[in-house]
Design an enzyme around this catalytic site. Structure first.
Site, PDB file in Angstrom:
ATOM      1  N   HIS A  28       0.958   8.820  20.513  1.00  0.00           N
ATOM      2  CA  HIS A  28       0.629   8.250  19.208  1.00  0.00           C
ATOM      3  C   HIS A  28       0.097   6.830  19.352  1.00  0.00           C
ATOM      4  O   HIS A  28      -0.956   6.509  18.802  1.00  0.00           O
ATOM      5  CB  HIS A  28       1.868   8.240  18.307  1.00  0.00           C
ATOM      6  CG  HIS A  28       1.651   7.565  16.991  1.00  0.00           C
ATOM      7  ND1 HIS A  28       1.277   8.249  15.861  1.00  0.00           N
ATOM      8  CD2 HIS A  28       1.740   6.258  16.617  1.00  0.00           C
ATOM      9  CE1 HIS A  28       1.158   7.395  14.855  1.00  0.00           C
ATOM     10  NE2 HIS A  28       1.435   6.183  15.297  1.00  0.00           N
ATOM     11  N   GLU A  40       3.461  -0.088  -9.848  1.00  0.00           N
ATOM     12  CA  GLU A  40       2.799  -1.366  -9.619  1.00  0.00           C
ATOM     13  C   GLU A  40       2.018  -1.422  -8.307  1.00  0.00           C
ATOM     14  O   GLU A  40       0.891  -1.941  -8.277  1.00  0.00           O
ATOM     15  CB  GLU A  40       3.823  -2.511  -9.662  1.00  0.00           C
ATOM     16  CG  GLU A  40       4.405  -2.773 -11.047  1.00  0.00           C
ATOM     17  CD  GLU A  40       5.661  -1.949 -11.316  1.00  0.00           C
ATOM     18  OE1 GLU A  40       6.312  -2.193 -12.343  1.00  0.00           O
ATOM     19  OE2 GLU A  40       5.981  -1.066 -10.492  1.00  0.00           O
ATOM     20  N   HIS A  76      -4.298   3.683  19.781  1.00  0.00           N
ATOM     21  CA  HIS A  76      -3.767   4.957  19.314  1.00  0.00           C
ATOM     22  C   HIS A  76      -4.754   6.080  19.631  1.00  0.00           C
ATOM     23  O   HIS A  76      -5.607   6.422  18.810  1.00  0.00           O
ATOM     24  CB  HIS A  76      -3.510   4.898  17.805  1.00  0.00           C
ATOM     25  CG  HIS A  76      -2.537   3.830  17.406  1.00  0.00           C
ATOM     26  ND1 HIS A  76      -2.887   2.503  17.332  1.00  0.00           N
ATOM     27  CD2 HIS A  76      -1.217   3.906  17.069  1.00  0.00           C
ATOM     28  CE1 HIS A  76      -1.834   1.802  16.949  1.00  0.00           C
ATOM     29  NE2 HIS A  76      -0.820   2.626  16.796  1.00  0.00           N
ATOM     30  N   HIS A 116      14.419 -10.671 -14.020  1.00  0.00           N
ATOM     31  CA  HIS A 116      13.078 -10.659 -14.599  1.00  0.00           C
ATOM     32  C   HIS A 116      12.431 -12.048 -14.638  1.00  0.00           C
ATOM     33  O   HIS A 116      11.324 -12.190 -15.156  1.00  0.00           O
ATOM     34  CB  HIS A 116      13.122 -10.074 -16.013  1.00  0.00           C
ATOM     35  CG  HIS A 116      13.183  -8.577 -16.038  1.00  0.00           C
ATOM     36  ND1 HIS A 116      14.119  -7.862 -15.339  1.00  0.00           N
ATOM     37  CD2 HIS A 116      12.405  -7.657 -16.676  1.00  0.00           C
ATOM     38  CE1 HIS A 116      13.940  -6.569 -15.544  1.00  0.00           C
ATOM     39  NE2 HIS A 116      12.896  -6.416 -16.341  1.00  0.00           N
TER      40      HIS A 116
END
Length: 715
Positions: free
Chosen positions: A298, A456, A50, A518
């Protein structure tokens, strides 16, 4: 701009950078242009990489390394240094070239070896691999999110070791600099972490966002049009915009106004109650004549013709590669003298602090030596035998409270689940600005209880940043099923060999009424598949205590501590083996008088099922051994003789019992063994009903044991 060396060959078609306030001379401009071309040459040599961002960010990185950052190139682990995070890690040459120019450990041959086997310059920066690299950055967004953790850690460290010294005057003060790209800003984890950074008022964090409007798919307008400045303003950041592209409008020359960037960063640092973002608008791959401002620049080599044309524009020999003037390297490596001088001044301050704070100095010395306190073992709680028992999440909470005064470097919290995860040490202030205190949570900027909010992934990345700072130990909790959100952070912790601690509770269908969304099924096996991650699922309260001991002794790998919602019987250790076997990952909990006919291996809440099943099997005359194996990774690390003593190869009849996907256990039980597990999603009902309906009962374990014995005898 002062002139001590002319650069007559640099094309008049290119505007000179504006860098009077930064104090740059022509030789600094030459150094920046050298950096651009080293990036282009390195990618061209290896054939992939890059180059574009490294070329256009060369003046930014040079400014940070030569003008802004406090660091010592001869001691890249110095705790008083500022930290640098290249969140757009794909542009690794942005950092590698500066490490070379500053004399931080890389040489020209290392740049030539970019992205090749055994080199010091891998495709993305890797901590512990390349001197001067503070963090491994690969997945976009992870670096910025972890930098928030670094900034939080710096504040906590000052509060732990030197709370009375005014801010800015302590040897524990330092700044965190980040360079991020459009891709970083798009990733959700940076939104999570940046929101928390603003809430925490982290004035020790500066982000330079390279807004070049280009990604691999070319113009970002196809996918990204939000107003980043307004977003970060709403997060509570100090926001400044420096637009280098504006000068190129209406036929003007693109001008790198280094002074404007320098001023924006310095002014932002003066705002001590907000993190700072400078939105810098650049042209990727500048000044490559045909590839600049394109997606091709890029992630692909520019091509020899394009590089030659760029060299001609910048006044370099188009036929040379990796060209570095002696005068340039002599000039840029003055960073060594500056760094050593800064280090010497810091050392005076540090020595004065040590003399004035002998207890804190002793704590720091112990933490840096990666040792636990001498009275650690006696502080570790021992739980009495109890048939009803206690949930391992609750036992973990009791362990944390018992260690609070003994291990002051330990701190943590959860992603809005403190009461459920039992991750809060009693009577410890929250780590928040005082005005953020609530009726439930009182805190201060140096507090100990972390509140990550429902973020999280950011929590995991922040924990990694805290561990990379190195002077504290941190943990963060949520439900095991939500480890899915954290997996990128967990994987990076494992790659970086840092001891981040992830506390995951509600570990099975035992969650109960919340239902399948869950109830983790595949999570234990999926996490065990991550190399260098210790997955620990203790079977009772005393195993939980011993697990914490081993976790805090471990300094080169992260741990997932897997804990139950439901109560687990606390085993009578006068009848069963000592829980100290937990630290070996697996141990013989209960054994037969002679050679066993069957070995039952269990973890977590299913350990008690194996114990009950053993009673039934022994009553039937089946010699039965129960092995508790809370951590496969710890057990696998033991020597062969120990592993043989626990799981003798000649005993082929085996059953593994765990309320998770059975794939973790096939290598343990072998072709004649059986696994009592669950390979489908759960249901909404109370835990007792679910365990019965899905076959987690002593009777089912006995049935599996008899089937395994029959399979062995049938051969």
């Amino acid at each position: 701009m002062t002139t001590d060396q002319s650069t007559p060959e640099r094309s008049d078609a290119l505007a000179l950078p504006k860098a009077d306030k930064a104090g740059w001379s022509d030789i600094d401009v030459r150094a920046v242009d050298t950096a651009r071309l080293l990036a282009a040459d390195a990618v061209q040599k290896v054939g992939n990489g890059h180059p574009g961002t490294a070329m256009s960010l060369a003046p930014v990185a040079y400014l940070i390394y030569q003008n802004l950052m406090t660091y010592d190139p001869t001691d890249t682990e110095w705790i008083g240094r500022d930290r640098f995070v290249l969140s757009c890690g794909h542009s690794s040459l942005t950092q590698y070239v500066q490490l070379y120019l500053s004399g931080s450990g890389l040489e020209l041959d290392d740049l030539k070896a970019l992205r090749t086997w055994g080199s010091k310059t891998p495709g993305h920066p890797e901590v512990h691999h390349t001197k001067g690299v503070d963090i491994t950055t690969g997945p976009l967004g992870s670096g910025l999110a972890s930098a928030v953790g670094m900034a939080m850690a710096q504040r906590r460290q000052k509060g732990l070791y030197d709370p009375k010294t005014p801010a800015g005057e302590s040897p524990f003060d330092h700044h965190v600099y980040v360079i991020a790209s459009d891709g970083d800003i798009m990733e959700g984890v940076t939104a999570e972490a940046s929101s928390l950074a603003g809430h925490q008022q982290l004035g020790n964090l500066t982000l330079v966002y390279d807004e070049n409007y280009i990604s691999i798919e070319d113009d970002t307008n196809v996918s990204f049009s939000e107003d980043v400045a307004k977003r970060y303003e709403s997060y509570g950041w100090d926001v400044r915009v420096v637009d280098w592209r504006a000068s190129a409008k209406d036929g003007g020359k693109y001008t790198e106004d280094v002074d404007a960037l320098f001023e924006a960063i310095e002014e932002g640092k003066k705002v001590t109650d907000k993190p700072s973002i400078v939105i810098l608008r650049t042209i990727i791959a500048y000044p490559a004549p045909t590839k600049q401002n394109t997606g091709k620049a890029h992630g692909s080599a520019l091509g020899e013709d394009e590089i030659k044309a760029t060299k001609e524009l910048l006044g370099f020999d188009p036929e040379q590669t990796f060209e570095v003037d002696d005068a340039v390297i002599a000039h840029t490596r003055k960073a060594i003298q500056r760094g050593q001088a800064a280090h010497a001044e810091w050392t005076k301050k540090f020595d004065a602090w040590k003399s004035a704070n002998p207890e804190a100095a002793e704590l720091l010395e112990r933490v840096q030596a990666k040792k636990l306190p001498a009275n650690f073992d006696e502080a570790l709680p021992v739980f009495e035998a109890d048939a009803k028992g206690i949930a391992s999440r609750a036992a973990s909470g009791k362990v944390l409270n018992a260690l609070a005064d003994v291990v002051p470097e330990l701190w943590g919290g959860s992603a809005d689940l403190a009461g459920s995860n039992n991750t809060t040490m009693d009577n410890q202030p929250s780590f928040i600005p005082e005005e953020r205190s609530t009726s439930t949570w009182k805190g201060n900027p140096y507090g100990r209880t972390l509140h990550f909010g429902i973020r999280e992934n950011a929590m995991g990345m922040i924990l990694n940043g805290i561990e990379l700072e190195g002077l504290t130990r941190a943990y963060g909790g949520t439900f095991l099923v939500f480890s899915d959100y954290m997996r990128p952070a967990v994987r990076l912790a494992a790659i970086q060999q840092i001891p981040s601690t992830f506390v995951w509770t509600h570990d099975s269908i035992g969650v109960g009424e919340d239902g399948p969304t869950h109830q983790p099924i595949e999570h234990l096996s999926a996490l065990r598949a991550i190399p260098n991650l210790n997955v620990v699922r203790p079977g009772d309260a005393n195993e939980t205590a011993q697990a914490w001991k081993k976790i805090l002794e471990t300094t080169d790998a992260p741990t997932g501590l897997i804990l139950s919602r439901q109560e687990l019987p606390t085993l009578d250790r006068s009848e069963f083996a000592s829980a100290e076997g937990t630290t070996k990952g697996g141990y013989v909990l209960a054994d037969s008088e002679g050679e066993p006919n069957i070995i039952l291996v269990a973890t977590g809440s299913e350990l008690s099922l194996a114990v009950e099943a053993r009673k039934e099997l022994e009553a039937k005359g089946v010699a039965t051994r129960v092995v508790s194996m809370p951590c496969r990774e710890w057990f696998d690390a033991q020597d062969d003789s120990y592993k043989e003593s626990v799981l003798p190869k000649n005993i082929k009849a085996r059953v593994a019992v765990e309320a998770g996907h059975p794939m973790s256990w096939y290598d343990i039980v072998g072709t004649d063994g059986r696994v009592v597990g669950i390979d489908h999603f759960g249901a909404s009902a109370d835990a007792k009903t679910l365990f019965t309906e899905f076959g987690f009962t002593p009777a089912k374990v006995v049935e599996a044991a008899e089937a395994s014995i029959a399979a062995v005898e049938g051969k």
